[in-house]
Write a protein that holds these residues in place. Sequence first.
Motif, PDB file in Angstrom:
ATOM      1  N   VAL A 148       0.932  -1.369  -0.161  1.00 36.87           N
ATOM      2  CA  VAL A 148       0.189   0.040   0.051  1.00 36.87           C
ATOM      3  C   VAL A 148       1.045   1.233   0.083  1.00 36.87           C
ATOM      4  CG1 VAL A 148      -2.092  -1.188   1.085  1.00 36.87           C
ATOM      5  CG2 VAL A 148      -0.095  -0.213   2.366  1.00 36.87           C
ATOM      6  N   ILE A 149       1.929   1.448   0.611  1.00 38.13           N
ATOM      7  CA  ILE A 149       2.913   2.405   0.581  1.00 38.13           C
ATOM      8  C   ILE A 149       3.636   2.792  -0.611  1.00 38.13           C
ATOM      9  CG2 ILE A 149       4.919   3.401   1.410  1.00 38.13           C
ATOM     10  CD1 ILE A 149       4.471   2.438   4.367  1.00 38.13           C
ATOM     11  N   ASP A 150       3.782   1.605  -1.354  1.00 38.33           N
ATOM     12  CA  ASP A 150       4.376   1.529  -2.844  1.00 38.33           C
ATOM     13  C   ASP A 150       3.266   2.107  -3.524  1.00 38.33           C
ATOM     14  OD1 ASP A 150       6.937   0.714  -2.277  1.00 38.33           O
ATOM     15  OD2 ASP A 150       6.236  -1.440  -2.501  1.00 38.33           O
ATOM     16  N   ILE A 154       3.734   5.593  -5.974  1.00 41.32           N
ATOM     17  CA  ILE A 154       3.694   5.749  -7.559  1.00 41.32           C
ATOM     18  C   ILE A 154       2.390   6.641  -7.734  1.00 41.32           C
ATOM     19  CG2 ILE A 154       3.099   4.293  -9.649  1.00 41.32           C
ATOM     20  CD1 ILE A 154       4.373   2.034  -7.818  1.00 41.32           C
ATOM     21  N   THR A 155       1.205   6.631  -7.215  1.00 40.36           N
ATOM     22  CA  THR A 155       0.149   7.425  -7.611  1.00 40.36           C
ATOM     23  C   THR A 155      -0.008   9.099  -6.961  1.00 40.36           C
ATOM     24  OG1 THR A 155      -1.310   6.735  -5.806  1.00 40.36           O
ATOM     25  CG2 THR A 155      -1.489   5.401  -7.882  1.00 40.36           C
ATOM     26  N   ALA A 156       1.254   9.236  -6.103  1.00 38.46           N
ATOM     27  CA  ALA A 156       0.900  10.525  -5.571  1.00 38.46           C
ATOM     28  C   ALA A 156       1.969  11.513  -6.136  1.00 38.46           C
ATOM     29  CB  ALA A 156       1.493  10.372  -3.986  1.00 38.46           C
ATOM     30  N   ALA A 219      -8.428   8.323  -6.033  1.00 31.83           N
ATOM     31  CA  ALA A 219      -8.926   6.852  -5.862  1.00 31.83           C
ATOM     32  C   ALA A 219      -8.727   6.336  -7.261  1.00 31.83           C
ATOM     33  CB  ALA A 219      -9.856   6.852  -5.360  1.00 31.83           C
ATOM     34  N   PRO A 220      -8.126   5.000  -7.557  1.00 36.87           N
ATOM     35  CA  PRO A 220      -7.825   4.264  -8.809  1.00 36.87           C
ATOM     36  C   PRO A 220      -9.282   4.094  -9.316  1.00 36.87           C
ATOM     37  CG  PRO A 220      -7.399   2.932  -6.945  1.00 36.87           C
ATOM     38  CD  PRO A 220      -7.562   4.423  -6.406  1.00 36.87           C
ATOM     39  N   GLU A 221      -9.314   4.156 -10.516  1.00 38.28           N
ATOM     40  CA  GLU A 221     -10.698   3.673 -11.296  1.00 38.28           C
ATOM     41  C   GLU A 221     -10.597   2.370 -11.812  1.00 38.28           C
ATOM     42  OE1 GLU A 221     -11.199   6.502 -14.757  1.00 38.28           O
ATOM     43  OE2 GLU A 221     -11.152   8.315 -13.536  1.00 38.28           O
ATOM     44  N   THR A 373      -1.266   3.972 -12.730  1.00 40.35           N
ATOM     45  CA  THR A 373      -1.973   4.271 -11.536  1.00 40.35           C
ATOM     46  C   THR A 373      -3.127   3.604 -11.211  1.00 40.35           C
ATOM     47  OG1 THR A 373      -1.296   6.606 -12.535  1.00 40.35           O
ATOM     48  CG2 THR A 373      -2.997   6.428 -10.692  1.00 40.35           C
ATOM     49  N   ALA A 374      -3.976   2.901 -12.253  1.00 39.26           N
ATOM     50  CA  ALA A 374      -5.295   2.401 -11.683  1.00 39.26           C
ATOM     51  C   ALA A 374      -4.879   1.062 -10.815  1.00 39.26           C
ATOM     52  CB  ALA A 374      -6.068   2.019 -12.896  1.00 39.26           C
TER      53      ALA A 374
END
Length: 438
Positions: A148-150, A154-156, A219-221, A373-374
């Motif tokens: 979850v941290i990775d 990546i998404t932030a 939030a990922p789609e 990202t998703a």
Amino acid sequence: MANPAAASAPSDPARSEKNAFLTPLFTDRRVAAVLGLGFAQGIPFLLVYATQSAWLVQAQVPLATIGLMSELTIAYKLKFLWAPFLDRHDAPLIGRWLGRRRGWIVATQILVALALAGVAFGDPAHWLAWTVAFSLALGVAGATQDVVIDGWRITAAPPERQALMSSWSEIGYRIGNLAAGAGALYLSDAYGWRAAYLCMAALMAPGTIAALLAPEPPAPETPATGGFVETVWAPIRDLLARLGPLAVPVLALVAGFRMPGYVSNAMAIPLFKTLGYSNTDIATVTKLFGFWIALGGTFLASAIIPRIGMMASLLIGTVTASASHLALAYLAWHGGHGGAAFWTFALTVGIDGFAYAFASIVLITYMSRLSATAHAASQYALLTSLCALPGSLLAGFSGFVIERTGFTWFFVGTSLIGVPVALLCLLVARRHGPMDTP
């Protein structure tokens, strides 16, 4: 009016590079957060088995049993199986408040702290099952925290900032590793193992504070539909589709990139002990001295990747990391006697550690860019598992190889494993261009 002389004065490249690396730590809360989150990531893994093995020896647990307990880290190799569910679902209770990424981060950190406390109140000398159960729980919680941290990292941040994010994450991770390794051992000598593990549980707090202060990415789609097989297969299908014809060479590159390091690391400490170095010598050189050497490799990778491109950095990383094993081969040939031998030992470990840290940052950045990202958590977990599994399997045979070849030729051999990986780098770079990633 501006001073023309000052305006035309040449800038200091070293200062510019330093500022480019340090300034975001104070101006971008994502970078500051990833440092704290990396620290939290660095705590659980060693405490599942490596550090705990010293406790098990003191408790007079049979060596065969201690060896079997190394498999308690299996969750770190299988985390890709449940990673897709973390991309699709919010954490219970706190997910709605903190968001999907941060909610799972805080939830897993709470579980890590509880598992550490559980291990602390165990007694492996009289009730080993308790220690095994909570160590297994610690491994699952720690591996899930990594996922979850990775995914958040990546998404932030955008792709061009991933090298910087990866570097600060790695710095935090190494500090956490230092606490869970040398720190826990020092605490156990001074106050006992229960106090050591409870202190490690308390050290999860900075990571939780970092998670609460971190921005929540969108939030990922990914619709929460489909069964178990579809949930696991969806991120794999997406990754293969995006890679296209290069899927096989790229995945082979990821699988082989750290393979020489995994095989070499399995026999590094046995080499040091065979040469007569004490535990104090090994701890001083590999943990304390090695920590600062690794930071140097981390800083260098962060500076180089944006300047020469991803594929060129990968090529340099795999060549230098594999070639650094020749330093271990030299140490094995040179021997470990006399005052000068200690500095040979320190220099050897420094070369290997610097190259390993540089290659690690390059690979982390590459895998981060490969992850969509998703499916950030899912695909990055899959790639890290793919990176670790082949090398871990080969490392199991390293002792048998050394019995036939000796340490010197073993480390020469591990350096040669990097040759086909370098050729794969050239193949992928030729198809996509030296500055691009697939």
